[in-house]
Design a protein around this motif. Sequence first.
Motif, PDB file in Angstrom:
ATOM      1  N   THR A   1      -7.483  -4.683   3.023  1.00 57.14           N
ATOM      2  CA  THR A   1      -8.695  -5.489   3.190  1.00 57.14           C
ATOM      3  C   THR A   1      -8.907  -5.829   4.655  1.00 57.14           C
ATOM      4  O   THR A   1      -7.959  -5.929   5.435  1.00 57.14           O
TER       5      THR A   1
ATOM      6  N   ASP B   1     -12.681  -5.162   0.866  1.00 54.64           N
ATOM      7  CA  ASP B   1     -11.963  -3.900   0.685  1.00 54.64           C
ATOM      8  C   ASP B   1     -12.335  -2.934   1.815  1.00 54.64           C
ATOM      9  O   ASP B   1     -13.523  -2.720   2.086  1.00 54.64           O
TER      10      ASP B   1
ATOM     11  N   ALA C   1     -17.039  -3.517   5.235  1.00 56.36           N
ATOM     12  CA  ALA C   1     -15.853  -3.823   6.043  1.00 56.36           C
ATOM     13  C   ALA C   1     -15.942  -3.154   7.409  1.00 56.36           C
ATOM     14  O   ALA C   1     -15.413  -3.663   8.396  1.00 56.36           O
TER      15      ALA C   1
ATOM     16  N   GLY D   1     -10.817   2.582   6.310  1.00 58.47           N
ATOM     17  CA  GLY D   1     -11.567   2.986   5.119  1.00 58.47           C
ATOM     18  C   GLY D   1     -11.876   4.465   5.060  1.00 58.47           C
ATOM     19  O   GLY D   1     -12.733   4.889   4.299  1.00 58.47           O
TER      20      GLY D   1
ATOM     21  N   VAL E   1       0.829  -1.208   0.000  1.00 52.65           N
ATOM     22  CA  VAL E   1       0.000   0.000   0.000  1.00 52.65           C
ATOM     23  C   VAL E   1       0.864   1.259   0.000  1.00 52.65           C
ATOM     24  O   VAL E   1       1.768   1.398   0.826  1.00 52.65           O
TER      25      VAL E   1
ATOM     26  N   ARG F   1      -3.630  -2.435  -1.807  1.00 49.12           N
ATOM     27  CA  ARG F   1      -4.974  -2.820  -1.373  1.00 49.12           C
ATOM     28  C   ARG F   1      -4.990  -3.023   0.139  1.00 49.12           C
ATOM     29  O   ARG F   1      -4.057  -3.602   0.700  1.00 49.12           O
TER      30      ARG F   1
ATOM     31  N   ARG G   1      -8.446   6.137   0.865  1.00 48.79           N
ATOM     32  CA  ARG G   1      -8.283   5.085  -0.143  1.00 48.79           C
ATOM     33  C   ARG G   1      -6.820   5.062  -0.575  1.00 48.79           C
ATOM     34  O   ARG G   1      -6.255   6.124  -0.831  1.00 48.79           O
TER      35      ARG G   1
ATOM     36  N   TRP H   1     -12.389   0.085   1.982  1.00 46.68           N
ATOM     37  CA  TRP H   1     -13.150   1.256   1.517  1.00 46.68           C
ATOM     38  C   TRP H   1     -14.647   0.954   1.492  1.00 46.68           C
ATOM     39  O   TRP H   1     -15.478   1.848   1.600  1.00 46.68           O
ATOM     40  N   ASP H   2     -14.982  -0.317   1.343  1.00 44.05           N
ATOM     41  CA  ASP H   2     -16.378  -0.760   1.278  1.00 44.05           C
ATOM     42  C   ASP H   2     -17.015  -0.626   2.668  1.00 44.05           C
ATOM     43  O   ASP H   2     -16.417  -1.033   3.667  1.00 44.05           O
TER      44      ASP H   2
END
Lengths: 311, 339
Positions: free
Chosen positions: B87, B92, B98, B77, B36, B85, B80, B94-95
């Motif tokens: 998780t 993810d 999560a 999150g 990341v 990535r 971004r 960002w979702d």
Amino acid sequence: MAARTDDLLRYRPWRGQPRGPLHAAVALARMSLRVLLRQRLLWGLFGLGLLVFSFFFYAQYLVVWITNQLGTETVRFAGIPVTVTNLTKFLDRLNLNGTAHTFGNFIWFQGYVLVIVLALAGSVLVGNDFAHGSLPYYLSKPIGRRHYLLGKCLAVGTLINVFVTVPAVVLWVEAGLLFDWETYYLNNVDLLLGVFGYGTVLTVTLSLLVVATAIWVRRTVPMVMVWMGIFAFLRMLGEQLARELETPAWRLLDLWNSLYLCGLWCLGVDHETIRPVPQPRFWQAWLAVAGVSVACLLYLRRRIQAVEIVQ
Amino acid sequence: MIPTTSPATVTRTQPLAAGPEDRSALPPPLLLFEQVSKWYGTVLALNQVTLALDGGITGLVGANGAGKSTLLRLANGQLRPTLGRVTVRGIDAWDWHARRLVGYCPDIDSFYEDLSGRRFVWVMARLCGYSRAEATRRTEAVLERVGMRDRADRKLRGYSKGMRQRVKIAQALLHDPELLILDEPLSGIDPVGRQELLTLFQELAARGKCLLISSHELEVLEKLTNHVVIMARGRVAAVGTLQQIRDLLDDFPVSVRVEVADPRGLARLLLGLPEVVGVEVEPKGSAGAVVLRARHPKRFFAAFGQLVLNERLEVRRLEPLDESTHAILGYVLGGSGKT
């Protein structure tokens, strides 16, 4: 995602399912309104809005009553005999007769209070979250950024409808009671739908505009200045340019006027009866309003994608 | 840059040595950073960070501007990643889904000051998707858990720093998250309250929760955990237990204090060991101790053990002096260790 039985909190297991983020958006809107209602200034503005509504409400009643009850009589006013219908001449411009222009005019005048309310609401509801950094609390919960914006737009939309749509509906109901209510209600359902349409246009456009400008400027004073620029300066500029250049399209700079035209279109008003003249065409007004809404949406989308929420 | 115990990755409960078949059977790590990077304009805040956490308490330490807050916000999150990535259990970060698994206690304490603490936590519970009744129950439960139930009706404006901290922790616990991210959670809390919260954190970890705690108070962090992530200039400089990290610091001689009956005799013997680079006998009047500095800690301790056995020395006390987070941070960051 299935809810788990949690023993952390040491109470009976919960077997329910958490609701989705749309529910959270509603909860956010309710909380935002609750916070806003704690502002004393807002109550003052509510009072002012109520005053505008009361004026229309009682003036409509007065005009109908005078026309029906005293239409042919003469009264002495300051020693001068005057036909009573002449006493209400000054109200003719407002068309207080339960027609489309009645509601259009009411919403037009209520707009003066509404824009101040929205400037305050924007800075309190949205600007504070950014300026004071409380946004991470909301965004750490299982909601998306879209749901946060939806919640704020719902709160602003509720405010707009409380100020504009609900009183306009009350005026429609009153008009029905003042005239022949059976025929009025049946013949003017389209007016009621027009009021809702006008309210929807205002809700969508202004809520997006409020949230976008509040995210942009954040604090109350700059927010009021931007708001004044949009609704006062651009209005004067648009009027001046339209008059000098004899091009009505310049009036599109005045967003409130464009919204007014869209609202009158919803109410089914003939374009030729709209004052002041000249006015842009309805489609031009729709285009201007849609342009503002899309610009706000694009800006908000950009903010959502970037979301550098902490500077 | 200090090499970590694996290629920049430490998973505390998953054995890294697991074969491909075994790995596919394992659930995804609770929190996983994969290469990341995060840029703020032209500033690189996080540089190719790879990290996996699966349980227990992990301390996040580093100097100001090292990228700690960015890492926490990415994990939650709030941001971004530019590259890579993040998780949470394979979702993810960002979702919004999560965030059902993550509780976040930010370092800022700005709220709607007109709300009461109880109301604030209740609203947060509603944002988690709970019904009114369930939100009320959870609010009372978490307020009780952080010792704020009796004081929660006061407006937030009148809260002390410590009370605000407790309310912030309460709102993070509402949905019983698997991963709890705490940014300076003990700042401003009095000693008694601090001990209560430390106990709470330890209880949470004992129940299988994963806690990622960023703190400048290294002494407090040491009481909670010896597993740390050290950040420096946007990179994970080291990950692992303090002992593991210290062992890797071959370039920095380890300092050890040894209490024996005859310190001078021991000093002579120690100077014969090739790993020992310096010996200092504590002045008379003290307990009778030698402070030594030795390279290659593993080899030194093996040689020292052999020496003690061969010479039949009576060691009363052996104390490494620089295995504290503070000292190790100082070595890793090349400074005093101040954060």
